[in-house]
Design an enzyme around this catalytic site. Structure first.
Site, mmCIF file in Angstrom:
data_model
loop_
_atom_site.group_PDB
_atom_site.id
_atom_site.type_symbol
_atom_site.label_atom_id
_atom_site.label_comp_id
_atom_site.label_asym_id
_atom_site.label_seq_id
_atom_site.Cartn_x
_atom_site.Cartn_y
_atom_site.Cartn_z
ATOM 1 N N CYS A 294 -9.513 0.402 -0.139
ATOM 2 C CA CYS A 294 -8.097 -0.007 -0.117
ATOM 3 C C CYS A 294 -7.517 -0.081 -1.520
ATOM 4 O O CYS A 294 -6.309 -0.067 -1.705
ATOM 5 C CB CYS A 294 -7.972 -1.357 0.564
ATOM 6 S SG CYS A 294 -8.876 -2.604 -0.335
ATOM 7 N N GLU A 395 -0.540 5.930 2.810
ATOM 8 C CA GLU A 395 -1.932 5.813 2.392
ATOM 9 C C GLU A 395 -2.743 7.020 2.876
ATOM 10 O O GLU A 395 -2.684 7.363 4.057
ATOM 11 C CB GLU A 395 -2.534 4.546 2.973
ATOM 12 C CG GLU A 395 -3.982 4.315 2.587
ATOM 13 C CD GLU A 395 -4.510 3.020 3.144
ATOM 14 O OE1 GLU A 395 -4.396 2.804 4.356
ATOM 15 O OE2 GLU A 395 -5.010 2.210 2.364
#
Ligand code: NDP
Ligand SMILES: O=C(O)[C@@H](O)[C@@H]1OC[C@H](O)[C@H]1O
Length: 493
Positions: A294, A395
């Site tokens: 992440c 993302e």
């Protein structure tokens, strides 16, 4: 057929895949099973029993019962059990690494590092054994006023697949140290790591019922767990989509929910940076765990004066990386966790090219027959990207790096802050005043200056905006596993 290398009578997983519910191995496949696949080869590894709502209910009720005695132990007594768990992480590190490599695709040496690194989460939790348990406040004669920290009760821990051992420890260690019981729901891609760790905790002397692991799909097993009326708190790491759904599921319970979600970390390189260091760190920070972290560098903004050098040097660096089977000695770059993820990343790259981006290196499967099967994606650099393109705002969670030139500080701050995410951000500059301005101006839960992570267990891993709610790690992460009671006492002096 299960992978016999992982399932043995003496191993943590035992002879067949089984959940651990209230201290009892449960391998009943009658409610269906979850296939575990090796992402490097596509080979079937095992079938894990699915936990229906009835099993989730038993696990949560057993947790609520066992938590009473566990929470009544002193912090020193709980810390002693966590110390034994941490010791067994080291003893079983290689076995845990084989499991992670098999179900998640992480290169073996990195998986061993994950197993040993997971101990830092236990070490920090254990350090809380001397933490003050409350505070005495000013009161009146004949009266006492104090607050005291007490456990919440039952914590539901919902895990992602990218660090299945480390993130298990990141959530279970503080939750247990604070006196809670925990029911874990691992990702459908990586259930075996959590099943092995449940057995490890049992071997360490954790009382039956204090920790259970139930497997299944998030929207079925996970939803049954987080919405259970006896669950007092939820901690989840995963996608923003999953986090939103969990918030909806828990709305009726009105309980604390901690979410570590997706990210879109900008990696900003100014013209006065240590260019060699910045280019190396930017390239590497995209490829951690094949881009499945992440905090990865999700988009690099580089000052226009060094853009062409950046593209040339990173292209050379990525072209020289040789993917290899994660269980091969010395492997450093493995596959993505599943074909689903590979296809998603491929679609993002194809859409970026359609929108005008140029593939400088990579762009799809690595060359070679050995990569024709499995979730392989080559290290990829995209130029010709603008900050309004999806590849610069959404993302990727894969080894694909878009690079964007910029001219001014104001321009790059606006671009970095313009996405829906706010977890990690990186700034490389030698200008101290600029460093302080960037820390103040970037809307992210963590900012790294002239370093590329990883985050520290003593810090606070907290996502802003769509990157999360609350946070993990450090004193602030530990506090979320406690609640505070205020006591007013009047007595005869
Ligand atoms: N902020 C951080 O520290 C991290 C964020 N992530 C993010 O997670 C994503 C990739 O991980 P991934 O595991 O696919 O994320 P998901 O959100 O799909 O899954 C995370 C966990 O949540 C469960 N889940 C999903 N939906 C629900 C629901 N409605 N109710 C209860 N549980 C649910 C999943 O179960 P199941 O697997 O069965 O769907 C899984 O166990 C990426 O977006 C990445 O950015 C990943 C790691 C770290
Ligand atoms: O959640 C993530 O992806 C990162 O925070 C990662 O998880 C465990 C590792 O220690 C972190 O790098």
């Amino acid at each position: 057929m299960t992978d016999t290398a992982l399932f043995t009578d003496e191993g943590l997983l035992g002879p067949v895949p089984a959940a651990l519910v209230a201290g009892v191995r449960e391998d009943d496949p009658s409610h269906g099973t979850l296939p575990v696949v090796n992402p490097a080869t596509g080979a079937h590894v095992a079938d894990v029993p699915l936990a229906p709502a009835e099993t989730v209910d038993r696990a949560v009720r057993a947790a609520a019962q066992a938590q009473k005695a566990w929470g009544a132990r002193t912090p020193l007594e709980r810390a002693a059990v966590l110390e034994e768990i941490s010791r067994l992480f080291a003893v079983h590190a290689e076995e845990l690494a084989r499991i992670v490599t098999t179900e998640q695709g992480k290169p073996y040496d990195n998986a061993v590092g994950e197993a040993h690194g997971a101990r830092t989460f236990f070490d920090f939790a254990i350090s809380q054994k001397y933490r003050p348990v409350g505070e005495k406040l000013v009161s009146d004669p004949g009266r006492s006023l104090e607050t005291v920290e007490v456990p919440i009760g039952v914590v539901a821990a919902v895990l992602p697949w990218n660090f299945p051992v480390a993130i298990f420890a990141r959530k279970v260690a503080p939750a247990l140290m604070a006196g809670n019981a925990v029911v874990v729901k691992p990702s459908e891609f990586t259930p075996l790591s959590a099943l092995a760790l449940a057995r490890l905790c049992q071997l360490a002397g954790l009382p039956d019922g204090v920790l259970s692991v139930v497997c299944g799909d998030g929207r079925v097993t996970g939803a049954a767990l987080v919405s259970h009326p006896a669950v007092g708190m939820v901690t989840m790491t995963g996608s923003t989509r999953g986090g939103r759904e969990i918030l909806a599921s828990t709305a009726q319970s009105i309980i604390p929910v901690s979410l570590e979600l997706g990210g879109k970390a900008p990696f900003i390189i100014f013209e006065d940076a240590d260019i060699d260091r910045a280019i190396e760190d930017a390239a590497d920070a995209r490829l951690w765990n094949s881009g499945q972290v992440c905090t990865c560098n999700e988009v690099t903004y580089v000052h226009a004066s060094i853009h062409d050098e950046f593209v040339r040097r990173v292209s050379e660096r990525y072209a020289a990386i040789t993917p290899s089977a994660p269980d091969a000695p010395g492997s450093t770059f493995g596959p993505l966790v599943a074909e689903r993820e590979r296809a998603r990343v491929q679609a993002m790259v194809d859409a970026a090219v359609e929108a005008g981006a140029t593939v400088e290196v990579g762009g799809g499967r690595p060359a070679g027959d050995e990569f024709a099967e499995g979730a392989w994606f080559a290290p990829t650099l995209l130029s010709g990207v603008t900050s309004d393109m999806a590849i610069a705002r959404t993302e990727v969670f894969g080894p694909v790096l878009p690079v964007i030139p910029f001219e001014t500080e104001a321009e790059v701050v606006a671009a970095a802050n313009s996405t829906a995410f706010g977890l990690s951000a990186y700034v490389y500059t030698r200008d101290l005043s600029r460093s302080m301005r960037m820390i103040a101006d970037l809307e992210f839960g963590e900012v790294y200056v002239n370093q590329a992570g990883p985050e520290s267990v003593r810090g606070y891993h907290s996502g802003w905006k769509d990157s999360g709610l609350g946070g993990d790690d450090g004193a602030h992460g530990y506090e979320k596993y406690l609640r505070r009671k205020t006591a007013y006492v009047t007595y005869e002096r």
